[in-house]
Motif scaffolding. Structure first.
Motif, mmCIF file in Angstrom:
data_model
loop_
_atom_site.group_PDB
_atom_site.id
_atom_site.type_symbol
_atom_site.label_atom_id
_atom_site.label_comp_id
_atom_site.label_asym_id
_atom_site.label_seq_id
_atom_site.Cartn_x
_atom_site.Cartn_y
_atom_site.Cartn_z
ATOM 1 N N SER A 38 -9.520 -0.992 4.029
ATOM 2 C CA SER A 38 -8.303 -0.537 2.946
ATOM 3 C C SER A 38 -7.565 0.127 3.727
ATOM 4 N N ILE A 39 -6.092 -0.543 3.884
ATOM 5 C CA ILE A 39 -4.915 0.319 4.462
ATOM 6 C C ILE A 39 -4.022 0.227 3.630
ATOM 7 N N GLU A 40 -3.256 1.485 3.505
ATOM 8 C CA GLU A 40 -1.910 1.560 2.727
ATOM 9 C C GLU A 40 -1.066 0.981 3.404
ATOM 10 N N LEU A 41 -0.304 -0.056 2.721
ATOM 11 C CA LEU A 41 1.006 -0.688 3.242
ATOM 12 C C LEU A 41 1.967 -0.465 2.408
ATOM 13 N N ASP A 42 3.334 -0.051 3.243
ATOM 14 C CA ASP A 42 4.562 0.154 2.474
ATOM 15 C C ASP A 42 5.019 -0.827 1.981
ATOM 16 N N SER A 44 4.484 -2.858 -0.401
ATOM 17 C CA SER A 44 3.427 -3.893 -0.572
ATOM 18 C C SER A 44 3.705 -4.089 -2.294
#
Length: 505
Positions: A38-42, A44
């Motif tokens: 789980s990665i926070e993607l700007d 998105s």
């Protein structure tokens, strides 16, 4: 369908992320594998397909690159490149339905039509649209007193493209403009694949013309380099065990691939915002079909500006498809029965009489069963390039590799015989030897049966197609062997029989 929805959603989101909506900004959708953590993607957003497949798509932050327009360029930077082009003594041609336009770089621009009529002298109608004068160019002095040329901008493929203007003046006097000399401006544009060919030609006003030429040498000057394309990737990641690529999209791509292999038909549906459904059907053509269509279009255009054999001048033949109906067990060959027909056919097929064609800088010649050459004559000097030589074994080898070139099915519907000439001069660009496919093609509705027209096209670099058209070839296919090679003895024997059957006066 879902892809169109995704694109519409992206477009609707663009203003909200402070980007510029511009037709010059291009987007590619990249379908990435599922994220392992789980990665926070700007920037998105989650999108859902019609099959409830969820994808997390990251939209790029775009910035439109505004190209800086240069108004002038130092004349010294351009003059050496122009002199290099002019030293090559190259000519480029543009074929229109009636006129041929000839640009000999650094020399002149000519518009001409060559009328070839059997048994009569060739009639050449020509106008010179301008001559090159180095001292008659648009050179100005900048604020520092240096000589500069103005950079002009042309709209090419809806893009503002810098171009170099070269003036050709003092052409043939224009009758409808108080005998003022014709004049042409040639606009050179940078194209890395350009070979100094004419892209466009038009008459801007009475006897004043503009021509656009694509050249790679101009790309050496940064001021003429095309602006960079604003292109960005939209990366989409599957969520909740969805496939890497939406199933409907994958199905559409698979159908397309199958259609390409089979050369068959396919269709898809689109639904507009008002609920109207459109069914779009299409058919994929294979490479051979596309080659035939391209050659047919080129032949039709070329024949309208017919280039003749010096052995026999001709009138332009029609380009209609001819389907012959068998009239007798052994069909007649063209209009055989006259001494002229016999002498022409026997001389050509024996290789004793060579047929030259073309009326531009480069002309061409076929000596049947021997070779095909391209040549240029200037005074007593002749420069020639060997395009191919005849070798029966090489022809058969080519047929085996290209079975569609073989005579098959209802050969009566086929209106030409193909012969493959190989082992020409080495091509500098491909480092291979030149080859040419010679097509002896049926031509109807000509005044004389022995009237012959020729054309030469280059579908691929240093790979040519030559057409030799005459009504004498209309039944040639009936006198060929299993490899499509005309049997001269069989043909001449049939001619003698036909001549004997003619009533005596």
């Amino acid at each position: 369908m879902w892809i169109f929805q995704l694109i519409c959603l992206i477009i609707s989101l663009i203003p909200s992320i402070n980007t510029i909506l511009d037709d010059d900004i291009l987007f590619d959708i990249k379908w990435q594998p599922e994220l392992t953590s789980s990665i926070e993607l700007d920037n998105s957003y989650t999108f859902t397909s019609k099959r409830n497949e969820n994808y997390l798509c990251v939209l790029p932050k775009t910035e439109t690159i505004v190209p800086v327009s240069t108004e002038t360029i130092a004349f010294a930077e351009v003059v050496k490149l122009l002199e290099g082009l002019h030293a090559k003594k190259l000519c480029a041609y543009r074929l229109d339905p009636y006129w041929t336009y000839e640009l000999c770089h650094g020399v002149h621009i000519r518009q001409y039509h060559d009328s070839k009529v059997a048994g009569k002298k060739s009639l050449l109608l020509e106008y010179f649209l301008g001559y090159y004068h180095s001292d008659n160019q648009d050179i100005i002095n900048d604020s520092d007193g240096k000589q500069v040329l103005k950079i002009h901008y042309k709209n090419i493929d809806n893009k503002k493209t810098p171009s170099l203007a070269v003036r050709y003046t003092d052409g043939t006097p224009c009758d409808i403009k108080s005998n003022q000399p014709r004049e042409t401006i040639v606009y050179y544009i940078c194209d890395e694949r350009g070979n100094d060919v004419i892209l466009n030609f038009e008459e801007i006003s009475t006897c004043y013309y503009e021509m656009t030429v694509a050249s790679r040498w101009l790309c050496k000057l940064p001021a003429f380099s095309p602006s960079e394309v604003n292109r960005y990737n939209i990366n989409c990641y599957p969520k909740e065990n969805a496939r890497q690529k939406p199933r409907n999209l994958k199905k559409l791509e698979d159908e397309r691939q199958m259609s390409l292999k089979k050369g068959g038909r396919a269709q898809f549906t689109m639904t507009s915002a008002d609920g109207t459904t459109f069914i779009i059907a299409y058919e994929y053509a294979n490479d051979a079909d596309l080659d035939e269509l391209t050659e047919a279009a080129t032949r039709e255009l070329t024949n309208k500006v017919t280039q003749a054999s010096s052995t026999e001048h001709f009138a332009t033949p029609s380009d209609q498809t001819v389907r012959q109906q068998p009239q007798q067990q052994q069909p007649p060959l063209g209009n055989l029965g006259t001494d002229v027909d016999r002498e022409f056919l026997e001389g050509f097929l024996s290789g004793r009489e060579c047929l030259p064609g073309g009326s531009g800088w480069w002309r061409y010649e076929i000596c049947y069963g021997k070779h095909v050459i391209q040549f240029h004559e200037e005074g007593q000097h002749r420069t020639s390039i060997l395009l191919g030589t005849w070798n029966r074994e090489k022809h058969i080898e080519w047929l085996n590799k290209n079975p569609k070139k073989r005579l098959a099915g209802n050969i009566r519907d086929r209106q030409f015989v193909s012969l493959y000439y190989t082992n020409g001069d080495v091509c500098e660009m491909t480092k291979t030897r030149r080859v040419v496919e010679v097509k002896l093609r049926c031509a109807k509705n000509v005044e004389k049966s022995h009237a012959t027209s020729m054309y030469l096209v280059e579908p691929e670099t240093c790979s040519y197609v030559m057409g030799v058209e005459s009504s004498l070839f209309c039944n040639l296919i009936d006198y060929t062997d299993e490899y499509g090679i005309p049997d001269r003895e069989k043909l001449m024997k049939r001619f003698q029989q036909q001549q004997q059957q003619q009533p005596k006066n």
